[in-house]
Design a protein around this motif. Structure first.
Motif, PDB file in Angstrom:
ATOM      1  N   THR A   1      15.577   1.203  -5.559  1.00 22.62           N
ATOM      2  CA  THR A   1      14.801   0.289  -4.712  1.00 22.62           C
ATOM      3  C   THR A   1      13.313   0.564  -4.874  1.00 22.62           C
ATOM      4  OG1 THR A   1      16.601   0.103  -3.124  1.00 22.62           O
ATOM      5  CG2 THR A   1      14.401  -0.469  -2.332  1.00 22.62           C
ATOM      6  N   LEU A   2      12.935   1.838  -4.950  1.00 27.53           N
ATOM      7  CA  LEU A   2      11.524   2.178  -5.145  1.00 27.53           C
ATOM      8  C   LEU A   2      11.024   1.607  -6.467  1.00 27.53           C
ATOM      9  CD1 LEU A   2       8.915   3.583  -4.350  1.00 27.53           C
ATOM     10  CD2 LEU A   2       9.834   5.690  -5.331  1.00 27.53           C
ATOM     11  N   TYR A   3      11.789   1.796  -7.544  1.00 29.31           N
ATOM     12  CA  TYR A   3      11.377   1.242  -8.836  1.00 29.31           C
ATOM     13  C   TYR A   3      11.270  -0.278  -8.789  1.00 29.31           C
ATOM     14  CZ  TYR A   3      11.814   5.675 -11.369  1.00 29.31           C
ATOM     15  OH  TYR A   3      11.642   6.949 -11.824  1.00 29.31           O
ATOM     16  N   ARG A   4      12.220  -0.920  -8.104  1.00 37.70           N
ATOM     17  CA  ARG A   4      12.162  -2.389  -7.999  1.00 37.70           C
ATOM     18  C   ARG A   4      10.903  -2.815  -7.258  1.00 37.70           C
ATOM     19  NH1 ARG A   4      13.359  -5.388  -3.911  1.00 37.70           N
ATOM     20  NH2 ARG A   4      14.688  -3.845  -2.917  1.00 37.70           N
ATOM     21  N   ARG A   5      10.613  -2.147  -6.148  1.00 37.73           N
ATOM     22  CA  ARG A   5       9.412  -2.484  -5.369  1.00 37.73           C
ATOM     23  C   ARG A   5       8.135  -2.242  -6.180  1.00 37.73           C
ATOM     24  NH1 ARG A   5       8.919  -2.890   0.034  1.00 37.73           N
ATOM     25  NH2 ARG A   5       6.906  -3.670  -0.666  1.00 37.73           N
ATOM     26  N   ILE A   6       8.122  -1.187  -7.005  1.00 29.22           N
ATOM     27  CA  ILE A   6       6.954  -0.932  -7.852  1.00 29.22           C
ATOM     28  C   ILE A   6       6.782  -2.065  -8.853  1.00 29.22           C
ATOM     29  CG2 ILE A   6       6.045   0.574  -9.676  1.00 29.22           C
ATOM     30  CD1 ILE A   6       7.245   2.954  -8.055  1.00 29.22           C
TER      31      ILE A   6
ATOM     32  N   ARG B   1       1.522   6.614  -6.903  1.00 30.48           N
ATOM     33  CA  ARG B   1       0.524   7.646  -7.212  1.00 30.48           C
ATOM     34  C   ARG B   1       1.160   9.041  -7.170  1.00 30.48           C
ATOM     35  NH1 ARG B   1      -2.702   4.378  -3.681  1.00 30.48           N
ATOM     36  NH2 ARG B   1      -4.039   3.056  -4.953  1.00 30.48           N
ATOM     37  N   LEU B   2       2.052   9.256  -6.205  1.00 32.24           N
ATOM     38  CA  LEU B   2       2.748  10.547  -6.129  1.00 32.24           C
ATOM     39  C   LEU B   2       3.597  10.781  -7.376  1.00 32.24           C
ATOM     40  CD1 LEU B   2       3.894  10.573  -2.393  1.00 32.24           C
ATOM     41  CD2 LEU B   2       2.164  12.053  -3.441  1.00 32.24           C
ATOM     42  N   ILE B   3       4.294   9.733  -7.822  1.00 25.82           N
ATOM     43  CA  ILE B   3       5.143   9.845  -9.023  1.00 25.82           C
ATOM     44  C   ILE B   3       4.268  10.126 -10.236  1.00 25.82           C
ATOM     45  CG2 ILE B   3       6.687   8.580 -10.576  1.00 25.82           C
ATOM     46  CD1 ILE B   3       7.684   7.071  -8.010  1.00 25.82           C
ATOM     47  N   GLU B   4       3.153   9.398 -10.351  1.00 23.64           N
ATOM     48  CA  GLU B   4       2.238   9.607 -11.476  1.00 23.64           C
ATOM     49  C   GLU B   4       1.618  10.999 -11.416  1.00 23.64           C
ATOM     50  OE1 GLU B   4      -0.374   6.277 -10.976  1.00 23.64           O
ATOM     51  OE2 GLU B   4       0.784   5.038 -12.362  1.00 23.64           O
ATOM     52  N   GLY B   5       1.529  11.569 -10.208  1.00 25.78           N
ATOM     53  CA  GLY B   5       0.973  12.915 -10.045  1.00 25.78           C
ATOM     54  C   GLY B   5       2.003  14.009 -10.307  1.00 25.78           C
ATOM     55  N   GLY B   6       3.222  13.631 -10.666  1.00 29.62           N
ATOM     56  CA  GLY B   6       4.224  14.620 -11.036  1.00 29.62           C
ATOM     57  C   GLY B   6       5.356  14.819 -10.042  1.00 29.62           C
ATOM     58  N   GLU B   7       5.299  14.149  -8.885  1.00 33.98           N
ATOM     59  CA  GLU B   7       6.393  14.274  -7.919  1.00 33.98           C
ATOM     60  C   GLU B   7       7.631  13.564  -8.466  1.00 33.98           C
ATOM     61  OE1 GLU B   7       6.569  15.828  -4.887  1.00 33.98           O
ATOM     62  OE2 GLU B   7       4.570  16.635  -5.280  1.00 33.98           O
ATOM     63  N   PRO B   8       8.803  14.146  -8.278  1.00 38.18           N
ATOM     64  CA  PRO B   8      10.030  13.461  -8.736  1.00 38.18           C
ATOM     65  C   PRO B   8      10.241  12.150  -7.967  1.00 38.18           C
ATOM     66  CG  PRO B   8      10.476  15.762  -8.136  1.00 38.18           C
ATOM     67  CD  PRO B   8       9.079  15.452  -7.700  1.00 38.18           C
ATOM     68  N   ALA B   9      10.532  11.079  -8.701  1.00 38.91           N
ATOM     69  CA  ALA B   9      10.725   9.756  -8.088  1.00 38.91           C
ATOM     70  C   ALA B   9      11.850   9.791  -7.059  1.00 38.91           C
ATOM     71  CB  ALA B   9      11.015   8.716  -9.165  1.00 38.91           C
ATOM     72  N   THR B  10      12.880  10.576  -7.326  1.00 37.18           N
ATOM     73  CA  THR B  10      14.005  10.672  -6.392  1.00 37.18           C
ATOM     74  C   THR B  10      13.545  11.227  -5.050  1.00 37.18           C
ATOM     75  OG1 THR B  10      15.511  11.013  -8.244  1.00 37.18           O
ATOM     76  CG2 THR B  10      16.312  11.648  -6.071  1.00 37.18           C
ATOM     77  N   GLN B  11      12.690  12.254  -5.088  1.00 37.26           N
ATOM     78  CA  GLN B  11      12.204  12.864  -3.848  1.00 37.26           C
ATOM     79  C   GLN B  11      11.257  11.920  -3.110  1.00 37.26           C
ATOM     80  OE1 GLN B  11      13.293  15.772  -2.446  1.00 37.26           O
ATOM     81  NE2 GLN B  11      12.163  14.986  -0.697  1.00 37.26           N
ATOM     82  N   VAL B  12      10.404  11.233  -3.836  1.00 40.34           N
ATOM     83  CA  VAL B  12       9.475  10.281  -3.206  1.00 40.34           C
ATOM     84  C   VAL B  12      10.268   9.179  -2.516  1.00 40.34           C
ATOM     85  CG1 VAL B  12       7.654   8.580  -3.644  1.00 40.34           C
ATOM     86  CG2 VAL B  12       7.595  10.801  -4.815  1.00 40.34           C
TER      87      VAL B  12
ATOM     88  N   SER C   1       0.834  -1.204   0.000  1.00 40.79           N
ATOM     89  CA  SER C   1       0.000   0.000   0.000  1.00 40.79           C
ATOM     90  C   SER C   1       0.869   1.256   0.000  1.00 40.79           C
ATOM     91  CB  SER C   1      -0.921  -0.019   1.227  1.00 40.79           C
ATOM     92  OG  SER C   1      -1.623   1.187   1.331  1.00 40.79           O
ATOM     93  N   GLN C   2       1.934   1.259   0.780  1.00 43.93           N
ATOM     94  CA  GLN C   2       2.838   2.419   0.811  1.00 43.93           C
ATOM     95  C   GLN C   2       3.529   2.602  -0.539  1.00 43.93           C
ATOM     96  OE1 GLN C   2       4.934   0.900   4.304  1.00 43.93           O
ATOM     97  NE2 GLN C   2       4.555   2.857   5.331  1.00 43.93           N
ATOM     98  N   ILE C   3       3.895   1.503  -1.167  1.00 41.80           N
ATOM     99  CA  ILE C   3       4.556   1.589  -2.476  1.00 41.80           C
ATOM    100  C   ILE C   3       3.562   2.094  -3.519  1.00 41.80           C
ATOM    101  CG2 ILE C   3       5.769   0.292  -4.277  1.00 41.80           C
ATOM    102  CD1 ILE C   3       7.386   0.712  -1.651  1.00 41.80           C
ATOM    103  N   ARG C   4       2.304   1.637  -3.452  1.00 45.91           N
ATOM    104  CA  ARG C   4       1.280   2.131  -4.388  1.00 45.91           C
ATOM    105  C   ARG C   4       1.049   3.631  -4.191  1.00 45.91           C
ATOM    106  NH1 ARG C   4      -1.183  -2.933  -3.378  1.00 45.91           N
ATOM    107  NH2 ARG C   4      -1.123  -4.221  -5.238  1.00 45.91           N
ATOM    108  N   ASN C   5       1.036   4.090  -2.934  1.00 50.87           N
ATOM    109  CA  ASN C   5       0.879   5.522  -2.671  1.00 50.87           C
ATOM    110  C   ASN C   5       2.064   6.303  -3.235  1.00 50.87           C
ATOM    111  OD1 ASN C   5      -1.600   5.321  -1.378  1.00 50.87           O
ATOM    112  ND2 ASN C   5      -0.676   5.057   0.647  1.00 50.87           N
ATOM    113  N   ALA C   6       3.250   5.759  -3.122  1.00 50.80           N
ATOM    114  CA  ALA C   6       4.430   6.399  -3.705  1.00 50.80           C
ATOM    115  C   ALA C   6       4.285   6.476  -5.221  1.00 50.80           C
ATOM    116  CB  ALA C   6       5.693   5.630  -3.323  1.00 50.80           C
TER     117      ALA C   6
END
Length: 175
Positions: free
Chosen positions: A144-149, A123-134, A116-121
């Motif tokens: 690691t975030l991309y791997r978990r996604i 959603r933030l990326i899809e909403g325009g937040e930089p993946a690095t900041q998320v 659920s936390q990874i899905r929320n992350a």
């Protein structure tokens, strides 16, 4: 092997191999034991067997525990080794308390994140937040975030995850 453990198989093996006239060589006195009393008992055991003791971090000189002077030197050094250990423990305890009070990382196993936390992350990326900041906000690397996604299970509705615009991560369908 640590001098803090009661059972030390390698030391027991070395002791069994020692004969009258041999010298036991150790790197530092604190490897022998953690208390002055423990080290003095060990020295007495060596002395009764006719075995010498050499501590390398004392300049490589032999500490002859069979003589009154050597016994006194060993006793003083054993007490200093115990004091050094106790000071080190105090410093560690103090450091951990300060880090805990400041809310800093104490090390150990990193926390795990729920799907659920990874899905929320995501959603933030899809909403325009930089993946690095998320990823940084979550306390993980971008990779690691991309791997978990990519590892997220397929949604229960049976709709497969689609490839993201960047090509680097899978995206869940919007609800």
């Amino acid at each position: 092997m640590s001098g803090g453990r009661a059972s030390r198989p390698q030391l027991d093996k070395a002791m069994a191999a020692l004969e009258d006239g041999d010298t036991l060589v150790i790197t530092t006195l604190d490897r022998l034991g953690r208390s002055t009393q423990n080290m003095l008992a060990f020295a007495e055991t060596l002395r009764s067997r006719g075995v010498g003791l050499r501590v390398l971090n004392l300049g490589g000189g032999d500490v002859d525990t069979a003589t009154p002077m050597g016994s006194m030197v060993f006793t003083v050094l054993a007490a200093l080794a115990q004091m050094e250990l106790e000071i080190k423990r105090e410093r560690i305890t103090d450091s951990v308390a300060k880090r805990r009070a400041a809310g800093k990382d104490l090390g150990g196993r990193r926390q795990t994140f729920t799907d659920s936390q990874i899905r929320n992350a995501l959603r933030l990326i899809e909403g325009g937040e930089p993946a690095t900041q998320v990823a940084r906000d979550l306390g993980m690397s971008r990779a690691t975030l991309y791997r978990r996604i990519r590892e997220l299970p397929v949604p229960t509705a049976g709709v497969p995850l689609s490839q993201g615009a960047s090509g680097n991560c899978a995206t869940a369908p919007q609800s």
